[in-house]
Design an enzyme around this catalytic site. Sequence first.
Site, PDB file in Angstrom:
ATOM      1  N   SER A  25       0.842  -1.202   0.000  1.00 58.58           N
ATOM      2  CA  SER A  25       0.000   0.000   0.000  1.00 58.58           C
ATOM      3  C   SER A  25       0.866   1.235   0.000  1.00 58.58           C
ATOM      4  O   SER A  25       1.953   1.242   0.583  1.00 58.58           O
ATOM      5  CB  SER A  25      -0.896  -0.014   1.248  1.00 58.58           C
ATOM      6  OG  SER A  25      -1.470   1.257   1.456  1.00 58.58           O
TER       7      SER A  25
ATOM      8  N   LYS B  83       2.367  -3.550   6.650  1.00 58.88           N
ATOM      9  CA  LYS B  83       2.805  -3.581   5.245  1.00 58.88           C
ATOM     10  C   LYS B  83       4.329  -3.350   5.154  1.00 58.88           C
ATOM     11  O   LYS B  83       5.024  -4.015   4.381  1.00 58.88           O
ATOM     12  CB  LYS B  83       2.053  -2.539   4.413  1.00 58.88           C
ATOM     13  CG  LYS B  83       0.567  -2.796   4.284  1.00 58.88           C
ATOM     14  CD  LYS B  83       0.240  -4.127   3.607  1.00 58.88           C
ATOM     15  CE  LYS B  83      -1.251  -4.302   3.409  1.00 58.88           C
ATOM     16  NZ  LYS B  83      -1.617  -5.610   2.831  1.00 58.88           N
TER      17      LYS B  83
ATOM     18  N   TYR C 115      -1.679  -0.571  10.780  1.00 61.88           N
ATOM     19  CA  TYR C 115      -1.942  -1.213   9.479  1.00 61.88           C
ATOM     20  C   TYR C 115      -0.760  -0.971   8.541  1.00 61.88           C
ATOM     21  O   TYR C 115      -0.223  -1.909   7.946  1.00 61.88           O
ATOM     22  CB  TYR C 115      -3.229  -0.653   8.861  1.00 61.88           C
ATOM     23  CG  TYR C 115      -3.325  -0.947   7.382  1.00 61.88           C
ATOM     24  CD1 TYR C 115      -3.168   0.062   6.435  1.00 61.88           C
ATOM     25  CD2 TYR C 115      -3.548  -2.250   6.931  1.00 61.88           C
ATOM     26  CE1 TYR C 115      -3.228  -0.221   5.084  1.00 61.88           C
ATOM     27  CE2 TYR C 115      -3.608  -2.534   5.580  1.00 61.88           C
ATOM     28  CZ  TYR C 115      -3.442  -1.512   4.656  1.00 61.88           C
ATOM     29  OH  TYR C 115      -3.496  -1.791   3.319  1.00 61.88           O
TER      30      TYR C 115
HETATM   31  P1  NAD Z   1     -11.048  -6.512   1.392  1.00 66.12           P
HETATM   32  O1  NAD Z   1     -11.246  -6.453   2.854  1.00 66.12           O
HETATM   33  O2  NAD Z   1     -12.185  -6.277   0.480  1.00 66.12           O
HETATM   34  O3  NAD Z   1     -10.397  -7.927   0.982  1.00 66.12           O
HETATM   35  C1  NAD Z   1      -9.544  -8.613   1.848  1.00 66.12           C
HETATM   36  C2  NAD Z   1     -10.077 -10.046   1.930  1.00 66.12           C
HETATM   37  O4  NAD Z   1      -9.232 -10.812   2.764  1.00 66.12           O
HETATM   38  C3  NAD Z   1     -11.494 -10.124   2.526  1.00 66.12           C
HETATM   39  O5  NAD Z   1     -12.303 -10.894   1.676  1.00 66.12           O
HETATM   40  C4  NAD Z   1     -11.296 -10.822   3.881  1.00 66.12           C
HETATM   41  O6  NAD Z   1     -12.399 -11.652   4.207  1.00 66.12           O
HETATM   42  C5  NAD Z   1     -10.025 -11.626   3.616  1.00 66.12           C
HETATM   43  N1  NAD Z   1      -9.195 -11.910   4.793  1.00 66.12           N
HETATM   44  C6  NAD Z   1      -8.686 -11.033   5.691  1.00 66.12           C
HETATM   45  N2  NAD Z   1      -7.924 -11.690   6.599  1.00 66.12           N
HETATM   46  C7  NAD Z   1      -7.937 -13.016   6.238  1.00 66.12           C
HETATM   47  C8  NAD Z   1      -7.349 -14.193   6.762  1.00 66.12           C
HETATM   48  N3  NAD Z   1      -6.587 -14.165   7.848  1.00 66.12           N
HETATM   49  N4  NAD Z   1      -7.592 -15.376   6.141  1.00 66.12           N
HETATM   50  C9  NAD Z   1      -8.391 -15.431   5.043  1.00 66.12           C
HETATM   51  N5  NAD Z   1      -8.979 -14.342   4.480  1.00 66.12           N
HETATM   52  C10 NAD Z   1      -8.744 -13.159   5.087  1.00 66.12           C
HETATM   53  O7  NAD Z   1      -9.857  -5.496   1.063  1.00 66.12           O
HETATM   54  P2  NAD Z   1      -9.298  -5.004  -0.351  1.00 66.12           P
HETATM   55  O8  NAD Z   1      -9.608  -3.547  -0.447  1.00 66.12           O
HETATM   56  O9  NAD Z   1      -9.690  -5.928  -1.423  1.00 66.12           O
HETATM   57  O10 NAD Z   1      -7.721  -5.136  -0.078  1.00 66.12           O
HETATM   58  C11 NAD Z   1      -7.023  -6.267  -0.526  1.00 66.12           C
HETATM   59  C12 NAD Z   1      -5.563  -6.056  -0.170  1.00 66.12           C
HETATM   60  O11 NAD Z   1      -5.107  -4.826  -0.747  1.00 66.12           O
HETATM   61  C13 NAD Z   1      -5.304  -5.931   1.335  1.00 66.12           C
HETATM   62  O12 NAD Z   1      -4.069  -6.586   1.628  1.00 66.12           O
HETATM   63  C14 NAD Z   1      -5.148  -4.431   1.554  1.00 66.12           C
HETATM   64  O13 NAD Z   1      -4.280  -4.153   2.649  1.00 66.12           O
HETATM   65  C15 NAD Z   1      -4.520  -4.007   0.252  1.00 66.12           C
HETATM   66  N6  NAD Z   1      -4.769  -2.598  -0.084  1.00 66.12           N
HETATM   67  C16 NAD Z   1      -6.054  -2.135  -0.178  1.00 66.12           C
HETATM   68  C17 NAD Z   1      -6.270  -0.773  -0.486  1.00 66.12           C
HETATM   69  C18 NAD Z   1      -7.659  -0.213  -0.575  1.00 66.12           C
HETATM   70  O14 NAD Z   1      -7.815   1.027  -0.491  1.00 66.12           O
HETATM   71  N7  NAD Z   1      -8.680  -1.011  -0.754  1.00 66.12           N
HETATM   72  C19 NAD Z   1      -5.193   0.080  -0.722  1.00 66.12           C
HETATM   73  C20 NAD Z   1      -3.903  -0.437  -0.623  1.00 66.12           C
HETATM   74  C21 NAD Z   1      -3.704  -1.778  -0.313  1.00 66.12           C
HETATM   75  C1  WQD Z   2      -9.419  10.043   0.475  1.00 65.36           C
HETATM   76  C2  WQD Z   2      -9.575  11.558   0.647  1.00 65.36           C
HETATM   77  C3  WQD Z   2      -9.800  12.224   2.941  1.00 65.36           C
HETATM   78  C4  WQD Z   2     -13.673  10.210   3.519  1.00 65.36           C
HETATM   79  C5  WQD Z   2      -6.887   5.091   2.769  1.00 65.36           C
HETATM   80  C6  WQD Z   2      -5.871   4.417   3.634  1.00 65.36           C
HETATM   81  C7  WQD Z   2      -4.794   3.777   2.791  1.00 65.36           C
HETATM   82  C8  WQD Z   2      -5.415   2.890   1.714  1.00 65.36           C
HETATM   83  C9  WQD Z   2      -6.414   3.662   0.901  1.00 65.36           C
HETATM   84  C10 WQD Z   2      -5.325   0.600   2.474  1.00 65.36           C
HETATM   85  C11 WQD Z   2      -8.774  12.114   1.816  1.00 65.36           C
HETATM   86  C12 WQD Z   2     -11.084  12.536   2.172  1.00 65.36           C
HETATM   87  C13 WQD Z   2     -12.494  10.679   2.967  1.00 65.36           C
HETATM   88  C14 WQD Z   2     -14.678  11.133   3.932  1.00 65.36           C
HETATM   89  C15 WQD Z   2     -13.270  12.936   3.192  1.00 65.36           C
HETATM   90  N1  WQD Z   2      -6.033   1.740   2.279  1.00 65.36           N
HETATM   91  N2  WQD Z   2     -12.309  12.025   2.812  1.00 65.36           N
HETATM   92  N3  WQD Z   2     -14.430  12.464   3.753  1.00 65.36           N
HETATM   93  O1  WQD Z   2      -7.113   8.123   3.461  1.00 65.36           O
HETATM   94  O2  WQD Z   2      -6.206   8.412   1.078  1.00 65.36           O
HETATM   95  O3  WQD Z   2      -6.265   6.131   2.090  1.00 65.36           O
HETATM   96  O4  WQD Z   2      -7.416   4.168   1.820  1.00 65.36           O
HETATM   97  O5  WQD Z   2      -4.183   0.408   2.181  1.00 65.36           O
HETATM   98  O6  WQD Z   2      -3.979   3.014   3.649  1.00 65.36           O
HETATM   99  O7  WQD Z   2      -5.247   5.402   4.447  1.00 65.36           O
HETATM  100  O8  WQD Z   2      -8.401   7.261   1.436  1.00 65.36           O
HETATM  101  O9  WQD Z   2     -10.754   7.373   0.806  1.00 65.36           O
HETATM  102  O10 WQD Z   2     -10.166   7.521   3.278  1.00 65.36           O
HETATM  103  O11 WQD Z   2      -9.673   9.451   1.762  1.00 65.36           O
HETATM  104  O12 WQD Z   2     -13.081  14.152   3.045  1.00 65.36           O
HETATM  105  O13 WQD Z   2     -15.766  10.753   4.449  1.00 65.36           O
HETATM  106  O14 WQD Z   2     -10.940  11.854   0.936  1.00 65.36           O
HETATM  107  O15 WQD Z   2      -9.488  13.270   3.856  1.00 65.36           O
HETATM  108  O16 WQD Z   2      -8.309  13.409   1.463  1.00 65.36           O
HETATM  109  P1  WQD Z   2      -6.962   7.598   2.074  1.00 65.36           P
HETATM  110  P2  WQD Z   2      -9.835   7.840   1.859  1.00 65.36           P
END
Ligand code: NAD
Ligand code: WQD
Length: 343
Positions: free
Chosen positions: A130, A158, A154
């Site tokens: 991430s 990572k 979190y």
């Molecule tokens: P999500 O929660 O939709 O998907 C994660 C999945 O993993 C879920 O289906 C959950 O049930 C499963 N899971 C969690 N822990 C588990 C375990 N111990 N065993 C089996 N299954 C498990 O999240 P996502 O948004 O699809 O994210 C997927 C990956 O991408 C994550 O590693 C997250 O950290 C990373 N990521 C997400 C974002 C984002 O904004 N969505 C941004 C950067 C990185």
């Molecule tokens: C986006 C922008 C907020 C909600 C997060 C995690 C990051 C990654 C992606 C897992 C920002 C603004 C948001 C609201 C708002 N996840 N905002 N009102 O914070 O960039 O990243 O998700 O890896 O680790 O930190 O994403 O969608 O929360 O916010 O004004 O109700 O929208 O301040 O500028 P963020 P976000």
Amino acid sequence: MLANHKGTILVTGGTGYIGSHTCVELLNAGYEVVVVDNLSNSKRGALKSIERITGKTLPFFEADVRNRDTLTRVFKAYAIQAVIHFAALKAVSESVAQPLQYYRNNMDSLLTLLETMNTCNVKNFIFSSSATVYGNPNSVPIDESFPLSATNPYGHTKVMAEQILRDLAATDTTWKIAALRYFNPVGAHESGLIGEDPNDVPNNLMPYIAQVAIGKLKQLKIFGGDWPTPDGTGVRDYIHVVDLARGHLAALDTLAKRNLGFTVNLGTGRGYSVLEIVRAFEMASKRRIPYEIVARRAGDIASYYTNPSAAQQVMSWRAAYEIERMCADQWRWQVNNPHGYLE
Ligand code: NAD
Ligand code: WQD
């Protein structure tokens, strides 16, 4: 008999938001897919939708990735050639409230998975990292040389995971590992059959706006209108989840071709402010998004977007979809599934 597919990929977290979209792209590209997910943050309904979109079935194990016996059974039953590891808990604010749950879940699952892969001699690995590993960078755009400095449990999981992977690859060069640092994934598959399905009130901007547009939430609170950005609201690098999914196929191809692993940012390189997203979503949905500018959210920073050139150079991949498409696809998913997956 020669297999009539490109090989079998284990997708952990495959019923989740990004995982489900990646399963669709893998199946459409001719891979076989096996999913392990404990459904802690997703529903079985995603599997039905994946099968409906692709016309293909995929074996699903409802299990925790920390369950070594189940993992071993999967590797013995299927000729897994690579693993894409999405399974993790990912909510920043929840990780601050429950750090031990995050360390236990995210680190134990990674270590159990890597140990089982080692035992079963499967050493091609793609890790969901991430942009949060960059913490509060001194400048933007962010590139892969920037220092890692997470600011929440979190993000620390990572950073630690990437360190474990670097140490493993340095010790055993038969491992080929790609760490993909996602910026802000948004949107949904064009079919409207799969999408982000938050368990309760969304933390992230785009699903929150979609729920305001459909009337499920009253108004958007914009966290800060006094950031040092063009319109004072936070700027982020939003990337269509299908572009992101396709980035994983590019990573698989690249690992197959080279003997070295790599770490790349996956984003568009274009930052959009909150107000720009509001306007884009109003255009896509033809709905007004009422909002109120309130105090900044703890832990937020002004501006976050990537220099996308490394992914282009290393994987010949770049994001294709613009913000209008991201909003249109998010809206279609919201309209078609006002209550998310029904099972
Ligand atoms: P999500 O929660 O939709 O998907 C994660 C999945 O993993 C879920 O289906 C959950 O049930 C499963 N899971 C969690 N822990 C588990 C375990 N111990 N065993 C089996 N299954 C498990 O999240 P996502 O948004 O699809 O994210 C997927 C990956 O991408 C994550 O590693 C997250 O950290 C990373 N990521 C997400 C974002 C984002 O904004 N969505 C941004 C950067 C990185
Ligand atoms: C986006 C922008 C907020 C909600 C997060 C995690 C990051 C990654 C992606 C897992 C920002 C603004 C948001 C609201 C708002 N996840 N905002 N009102 O914070 O960039 O990243 O998700 O890896 O680790 O930190 O994403 O969608 O929360 O916010 O004004 O109700 O929208 O301040 O500028 P963020 P976000």
